[in-house]
Write a protein that holds these residues in place. Structure first.
Motif, short mmCIF file in Angstrom:
data_model
loop_
_atom_site.label_atom_id
_atom_site.label_comp_id
_atom_site.label_asym_id
_atom_site.label_seq_id
_atom_site.Cartn_x
_atom_site.Cartn_y
_atom_site.Cartn_z
N THR A 107 35.86 45.08 50.99
CA THR A 107 36.12 44.77 49.58
C THR A 107 36.22 43.26 49.37
O THR A 107 37.03 42.79 48.59
N GLY A 108 35.41 42.52 50.13
CA GLY A 108 35.38 41.07 49.95
C GLY A 108 34.30 40.68 48.96
O GLY A 108 33.93 41.47 48.08
N TRP A 109 33.76 39.48 49.11
CA TRP A 109 32.77 38.97 48.17
C TRP A 109 31.53 39.85 48.09
O TRP A 109 31.06 40.18 47.00
N ALA A 110 31.01 40.25 49.25
CA ALA A 110 29.76 41.00 49.25
C ALA A 110 29.99 42.42 48.75
O ALA A 110 29.28 42.90 47.85
N TYR A 151 42.40 45.12 47.94
CA TYR A 151 42.19 44.12 46.91
C TYR A 151 41.07 43.17 47.32
O TYR A 151 40.71 43.07 48.49
N PHE A 152 40.54 42.48 46.32
CA PHE A 152 39.55 41.43 46.53
C PHE A 152 40.28 40.10 46.53
O PHE A 152 41.22 39.90 45.75
N THR A 153 39.88 39.17 47.39
CA THR A 153 40.50 37.85 47.43
C THR A 153 39.51 36.79 46.97
O THR A 153 38.38 36.73 47.47
N PHE A 154 39.93 35.96 46.07
CA PHE A 154 39.10 34.84 45.62
C PHE A 154 39.30 33.69 46.60
O PHE A 154 40.13 32.79 46.39
N THR A 155 38.53 33.71 47.71
CA THR A 155 38.78 32.78 48.82
C THR A 155 38.70 31.29 48.49
O THR A 155 39.40 30.50 49.12
N PRO A 156 37.85 30.85 47.54
CA PRO A 156 37.82 29.40 47.30
C PRO A 156 39.18 28.81 46.91
O PRO A 156 39.40 27.61 47.10
#
Ligand code: FAD
Ligand code: MG
Ligand code: MG
Ligand code: MG
Ligand code: MG
Length: 548
Positions: A32-35, A58-63
């Motif tokens: 459930t990351g960016w891709a 959950y998804f993390t907005f890594t930037p």
């Protein structure tokens, strides 16, 4: 009933599919990351039965993760529950909070383990059958098997890592104040080491410097002369993937800021109090004491992927190899995208005969300029390196290309034989490079693949496609093409470097504002957007929080 009595041959529960009628194809998404999130968000075709599996719900907005390390932004502002993301969709998507630990391509199923603390009475493991498998599990930090790193260093990959870094920084400042310590010990505790001069390491070092100089030294005035930040990089320069001007600016800025930049220094060992480096040029080993080390030297492979690669004959690689349609070579209906995958771009030279035959419509054994021009776009689509080659050499059409390689003999009327054709294109493959492991690539791949899935039926009915080469007649989709939108390198002190398409470089406050607006607009939801923006404003007014 949402419970299945069925068991796999090894006695595991099989995820129930009775909710879905059997006609629908089962799409299983790992991650459930960016891709993975981008794939799920862009999937619009309701004829699939979709199951998403990831140990993080959950998804993390890594930037914005580096901003969490110093409390500039709160952790909850950069994450979004996956259930909220999928709930909005017309497509029926189910989610299982579990980790996939084995992929079984022969029987088309994945093995999963639930990772909640709940007692599940031996039902934590189950298998999920699929028709299509989308692997988007990302990567994990790479320690290069350096002794002591796993035990003693912080990583910066997950939200928990960022939160731990933040509390450790504050802990170091508090410890250094305790009345029992000698000056020597205070100095050691306030020595912060960042390993890795890539974008993440550099941004973290810059962020930490701002946190220390703008907030912490005001509260801990006596630590001012003791605190030190060191950035270690094994190659000769930091930010190697950026334009040289950005590298130079960053190195100068760090020097002015008093960040101790050591290039050509490779970490060979980390103990609980000391970090040892080897100077690459001289081979000299030296050690320094530290209070905290953050390790950010690039990415490695998840064990489940390494195991899977071994089974499909891709051992000894860092990432799963796919073709330009993101399909894993030699596997049926398995796709891989994001950090866990790389595209094996075909070389022009490998297919040169086929390309020639295809272009030579009248089978004359020679190519006219017109014949060549007609297939140029198709070739560029299948082999993006050709487009890049033309662009880099500022060639606008075939005549330019001929002139470039043959001098002034090139005329519109010229006809090329295969040997001449080979010579002209011989340098093109040197333009090939792997796509970077970034959120931008992962998100575009997710959207691309979802679009292929959306059109799958339609394309099966009406096969189309650009240039088709031997054995590739069944490709009905255009290959994936990455569109680079630019890259930022935040350097602290409201200074950001931006490298935009066309090698346009901008450094300073204006790019910092561009950074603020781009990231605010890219955040996943209005909730996260509003909180991040208000936290930025709060930071301007009140500074960062230093409790912890
Ligand atoms: P991820 O986003 O890492 O997602 C992987 C998913 O798979 C996660 O949900 C994980 O929980 C799940 N998973 C892991 N193992 C399993 C398993 N066994 N089974 C099932 N699921 C599993 N890129 C940019 O373009 N711009 C930036 O500014 C930027 N800044 C960054 C800053 C930091 C601190 C970091 C760490 C990265 C940054 N990146 C940035 C890179 C970017 O985050 C990655 O390239 C991107 O996350 C890759 O997407 P992905 O979906 O492949 O992997
Ligand atoms: Mg993912
Ligand atoms: Mg992510
Ligand atoms: Mg990749
Ligand atoms: Mg001809």
């Amino acid at each position: 009933v949402a419970y299945s009595e069925a068991k796999s041959p090894d006695g595991l529960n099989i995820a129930d599919s009775s909710e879905a009628d059997n006609k629908r194809k089962r799409v299983v998404v790992l991650g459930t990351g960016w891709a993975g999130t981008s794939f799920v968000k862009n999937l619009k075709n309701a004829s699939y039965d979709v199951q998403v599996i990831s140990p993080r719900n959950y998804f993390t907005f890594t930037p914005l993760l580096p901003s969490v390390t110093c409390g500039t932004v709160e952790a909850r502002s950069i994450v979004e529950p996956i259930r909220k993301i999928v709930k909005k969709k017309s497509v029926d998507i189910r989610y299982w909070e579990a980790e996939c630990f084995k992929i079984d391509p022969e029987n088309k199923q994945v093995y999963c383990r639930a990772n909640q603390e709940t007692d599940l009475n031996g039902k934590e493991e189950f298998v999920v059958p699929y028709d299509y498998l989308v692997i988007a599990v990302g990567a994990r930090p790479n320690t290069f098997n350096t002794p002591g790193v796993e035990e003693n260093c912080h990583f910066l990959k997950e939200v928990e890592d960022a939160q731990k870094i933040r509390s450790t920084v504050v802990d170091c400042f508090e410890s250094a104040c305790l009345p029992t310590l000698s000056d020597e010990e205070r100095k050691r505790i306030l020595q912060f080491v960042v390993v890795g001069g890539g974008p993440t390491g550099v941004e973290f070092a810059a962020e930490l410097h701002d946190f220390v100089s703008e907030d912490l030294v005001k509260l801990y005035p006596r630590s001012k002369d003791l605190v030190k930040i060191t950035l270690l990089e094994a190659t000769d320069h930091i930010l190697n993937m950026f334009d040289k001007r950005i590298t130079a600016f960053a190195e100068e800025k760090f020097q002015r800021d008093g960040i101790d930049l050591k290039t050509g220094a490779m970490v060979v060992n980390v103990t609980d109090k000391e970090i040892s480096t080897k100077e690459i040029k001289t081979g000299k080993i030296s050690s320094m004491p530290y209070g905290m080390v953050v390790w950010s030297t690039g990415i490695g492979t998840h064990p489940v992927i390494r195991d899977f690669m071994r089974r499909i004959g891709q051992a000894n690689r860092r990432a799963l190899a796919t073709d330009e349609w993101l399909r894993i070579e030699g596997c049926d209906n398995i796709y891989a995208l994001g950090d866990c995958a790389t595209i094996n771009q075909r070389k022009v030279m490998e297919d040169i005969l086929a390309i020639f035959k295809k272009a030579d419509k009248d089978n004359s054994g020679t190519l006219t300029v017109k014949e060549f021009q007609e297939v140029l776009n198709d070739i560029c689509e299948r082999y993006p390196q050709l487009g890049l080659y033309l662009k880099n050499k500022r060639l606008h059409n075939i005549v330019d290309l001929l002139k470039d390689s043959k001098g002034d003999v090139a005329k519109e009327s010229i006809e090329l034989n295969i040997e001449e054709f080979k010579t002209i294109l011989s340098e093109v493959d040197s333009q090939m490079k792997n796509l970077p492991a970034t959120a931008q690539v992962a998100a575009q791949q997710g959207a691309y693949l979802a679009n292929c899935f959306n059109r799958m039926e339609e394309c099966e009915k009406n096969p189309e496609g650009p240039l088709r080469f031997r054995g590739e007649g069944r490709h009905r989709f255009r290959p994936f093409r990455y569109k680079h939108l630019g890259q930022f390198a935040p350097l602290g002190g409201e200074q950001t470097a931006a490298q935009l398409p066309g090698d346009w470089v901008s450094i300073g406050r204006s790019s910092q504002w561009l950074w603020y607006s781009v990231y605010a607009s890219k955040l996943v939801s209005w909730r996260t957007r509003v909180s991040v923006i208000s936290e930025w404003i709060m930071r301007f007014i009140f500074g960062r929080d230093s409790s912890g």
